[in-house]
Scaffold this active site. Sequence first.
Site, PDB file in Angstrom:
ATOM      1  N   HIS A  50      46.713  64.911  65.051  1.00  0.00           N
ATOM      2  CA  HIS A  50      47.559  65.613  64.081  1.00  0.00           C
ATOM      3  C   HIS A  50      48.743  64.816  63.891  1.00  0.00           C
ATOM      4  O   HIS A  50      49.637  64.997  62.746  1.00  0.00           O
ATOM      5  CB  HIS A  50      47.739  67.099  64.583  1.00  0.00           C
ATOM      6  CG  HIS A  50      49.013  66.955  65.766  1.00  0.00           C
ATOM      7  ND1 HIS A  50      48.500  67.130  66.918  1.00  0.00           N
ATOM      8  CD2 HIS A  50      50.231  67.296  65.636  1.00  0.00           C
ATOM      9  CE1 HIS A  50      49.788  67.300  67.761  1.00  0.00           C
ATOM     10  NE2 HIS A  50      50.666  67.427  66.931  1.00  0.00           N
ATOM     11  N   GLU A  52      59.251  66.589  74.611  1.00  0.00           N
ATOM     12  CA  GLU A  52      59.386  67.641  74.237  1.00  0.00           C
ATOM     13  C   GLU A  52      60.331  68.379  75.325  1.00  0.00           C
ATOM     14  O   GLU A  52      60.510  68.190  76.351  1.00  0.00           O
ATOM     15  CB  GLU A  52      57.956  68.242  74.504  1.00  0.00           C
ATOM     16  CG  GLU A  52      56.976  67.607  73.592  1.00  0.00           C
ATOM     17  CD  GLU A  52      55.573  68.116  73.731  1.00  0.00           C
ATOM     18  OE1 GLU A  52      55.371  69.058  73.178  1.00  0.00           O
ATOM     19  OE2 GLU A  52      54.720  67.564  74.545  1.00  0.00           O
ATOM     20  N   HIS A  90      47.978  60.136  70.538  1.00  0.00           N
ATOM     21  CA  HIS A  90      49.196  60.272  69.524  1.00  0.00           C
ATOM     22  C   HIS A  90      50.049  59.117  69.687  1.00  0.00           C
ATOM     23  O   HIS A  90      50.380  58.466  68.869  1.00  0.00           O
ATOM     24  CB  HIS A  90      50.062  61.525  69.975  1.00  0.00           C
ATOM     25  CG  HIS A  90      49.375  62.721  69.970  1.00  0.00           C
ATOM     26  ND1 HIS A  90      48.285  63.172  69.075  1.00  0.00           N
ATOM     27  CD2 HIS A  90      49.604  63.998  70.763  1.00  0.00           C
ATOM     28  CE1 HIS A  90      47.991  64.331  69.017  1.00  0.00           C
ATOM     29  NE2 HIS A  90      48.626  64.809  70.249  1.00  0.00           N
ATOM     30  N   LYS A 128      57.112  66.487  78.929  1.00  0.00           N
ATOM     31  CA  LYS A 128      57.602  67.733  78.598  1.00  0.00           C
ATOM     32  C   LYS A 128      58.751  68.246  79.456  1.00  0.00           C
ATOM     33  O   LYS A 128      59.154  67.663  80.433  1.00  0.00           O
ATOM     34  CB  LYS A 128      56.377  68.899  79.082  1.00  0.00           C
ATOM     35  CG  LYS A 128      55.029  68.634  78.599  1.00  0.00           C
ATOM     36  CD  LYS A 128      54.289  69.847  78.380  1.00  0.00           C
ATOM     37  CE  LYS A 128      53.015  69.570  77.594  1.00  0.00           C
ATOM     38  NZ  LYS A 128      53.201  69.364  75.999  1.00  0.00           N
TER      39      LYS A 128
HETATM   40  C1  BG6 Z   1      49.306  68.254  71.427  1.00  0.00           C
HETATM   41  C2  BG6 Z   1      49.422  68.320  72.641  1.00  0.00           C
HETATM   42  O1  BG6 Z   1      48.066  67.421  71.002  1.00  0.00           O
HETATM   43  O2  BG6 Z   1      50.448  67.526  70.858  1.00  0.00           O
HETATM   44  C3  BG6 Z   1      50.571  69.066  73.237  1.00  0.00           C
HETATM   45  O3  BG6 Z   1      48.228  68.677  73.338  1.00  0.00           O
HETATM   46  C4  BG6 Z   1      51.784  68.611  72.621  1.00  0.00           C
HETATM   47  O4  BG6 Z   1      50.627  69.026  74.722  1.00  0.00           O
HETATM   48  C5  BG6 Z   1      51.534  68.567  71.269  1.00  0.00           C
HETATM   49  O5  BG6 Z   1      52.796  69.550  72.910  1.00  0.00           O
HETATM   50  C6  BG6 Z   1      52.736  67.629  70.572  1.00  0.00           C
HETATM   51  O6  BG6 Z   1      52.852  67.616  69.264  1.00  0.00           O
HETATM   52  P1  BG6 Z   1      53.956  67.876  68.330  1.00  0.00           P
HETATM   53  O7  BG6 Z   1      53.485  67.619  66.600  1.00  0.00           O
HETATM   54  O8  BG6 Z   1      54.689  69.243  68.407  1.00  0.00           O
HETATM   55  O9  BG6 Z   1      54.927  66.841  68.560  1.00  0.00           O
END
Ligand code: BG6
Length: 504
Positions: free
Chosen positions: A197, A235, A259, A355
């Site tokens: 994503h 995060e 990611h 996190k």
């Molecule tokens: C997800 C992880 O793929 O991406 C999560 O499993 C994480 O742990 C998240 O919090 C972060 O995505 P974004 O778009 O909120 O930065």
Amino acid sequence: MDQTPPADAPEPEAVPAAPPCTLVIFGAGGDLTKRLLMPALYNLSAGGLLDPGFRVIGVDHNPNTDEGWRKDLSETMQSFTTDRTSEFHPERIDPKAWGFVRERLSFRQGDFTAAETFSSLAGALSGNVIFYLAVSARFFGPVVDALGEAGLLKEQSGAFRRVVIEKPFGSDLDSARALNARILKHGTESQFFRIDHFLGKETVQSILAIRFANGLLGPVWHRDHIDHVEITAAETIGVEARGAFYEPTGALRDMVPNHLFQLLCMVAMEPPATLDAEDVRDAKARLIQAVQPVQPAQAVRGQYGAGREHGHAVPGYRDEPNVAADSRTETYVALKLSIDNPRWKDVPFYLRTGKRMTDRVTEIALHFRPPARSPFAAPDAPVAPDVLCFRIDPEQGMDIVMNAKRPGPRLDLGRVTAAFDYGDFFKETPSVGYETLLYDCLIGDATLFQRADSIEAAWAVVDPLLKAWVDAPVEFYSAGSDGPEGATALLAAQGHRWLPLGEG
Ligand code: BG6
């Protein structure tokens, strides 16, 4: 200089609606469907990008009915208007746009491991179909096997059959290879869309435009001018209710080979020959293949202890639900990567993700070398190096931090920031990041999806760490901090320092 676009600037070409298709969502009752897929379909519908022949079949092991599922989803969509913490928080739900999606929803109860689920689906499907696996990773192999065995992946009479697979794709190099081999028995690579994503984020896609559509930056995008690069995805949230998933996963598997490596590719890959999916994916694959496997000495693993997040006391990871009291799962990871190619040889790429950190920040910072010789530099005081920072989330824009003359009678330097925000130039429409990805899958554009070779190459880079970390301790950091001490030391060993979170 006036920065507003001229009033007569041509409107971008209208995007055509995607072809008709049935979207089958496995995991219809799950969180992903509610929080992200439905808002994305709603946004596509509002943009006129779905064909009247589009429909959605939701499959879930929990019972529901067509009307029940529609009602549940309508309520969830409404609830987003008052929930400022959700990824999607429109002021109102447009009844026409949602109605278009709602009336195309139907529901089937089915066990993902039972052949009848798939044989009965076969009777209901014809033409173009996308199977979306919004399910736990343990079902990826079995569901694709069952789809293949039921003949549902055969592309006949010009109709497409595609499968979208969520992450995590494998849990190490061996399992990713095995999963690729397993699914590719039932179809060709072009039928499988491995989703990440982060690639749905506009600011991530825009890195390509900034790098390859501007004459200014290309010539300096090189080891001769760039000293080191930082990639951060920090995060503030903790593990929340995902302890059962996170315990065997940890920050490395959850964030890095997927990611963070996608961010790495965007900033470091060679210019692709064209923007065609295969050219872009070739460029990414070559980059990841040039990243050297990372050894424990180039890595730090941390776990958050109790602390304060934005003024509130929060528990440590070990006190979160479904987490072992002596857990050694990492919630933070920092790495120093080396890329063995002519562009990046000896330029460290530092990656960190965690996190419960001070601030929510996703960004990429390129630290330039200072000028080879500057009349402003003194022998013991070189000029401060320039930094170019892509702000990806939650701020969206780009900063260049550089030197300018301070006003006054002397030629003294001061730090200034040249910055742009996307919102100042482009109309931002609320999106959850899945819109482009779903639309691309509907039109068969695989540019933003991960190919088998890249996924395996990424796991190969982190595999030595996964093996070494089975019994390794974690270093604690307080919730609400910038991460463990070891991460500071990792950079200090090279004379570098992380940017403070939130200050690109
Ligand atoms: C997800 C992880 O793929 O991406 C999560 O499993 C994480 O742990 C998240 O919090 C972060 O995505 P974004 O778009 O909120 O930065």
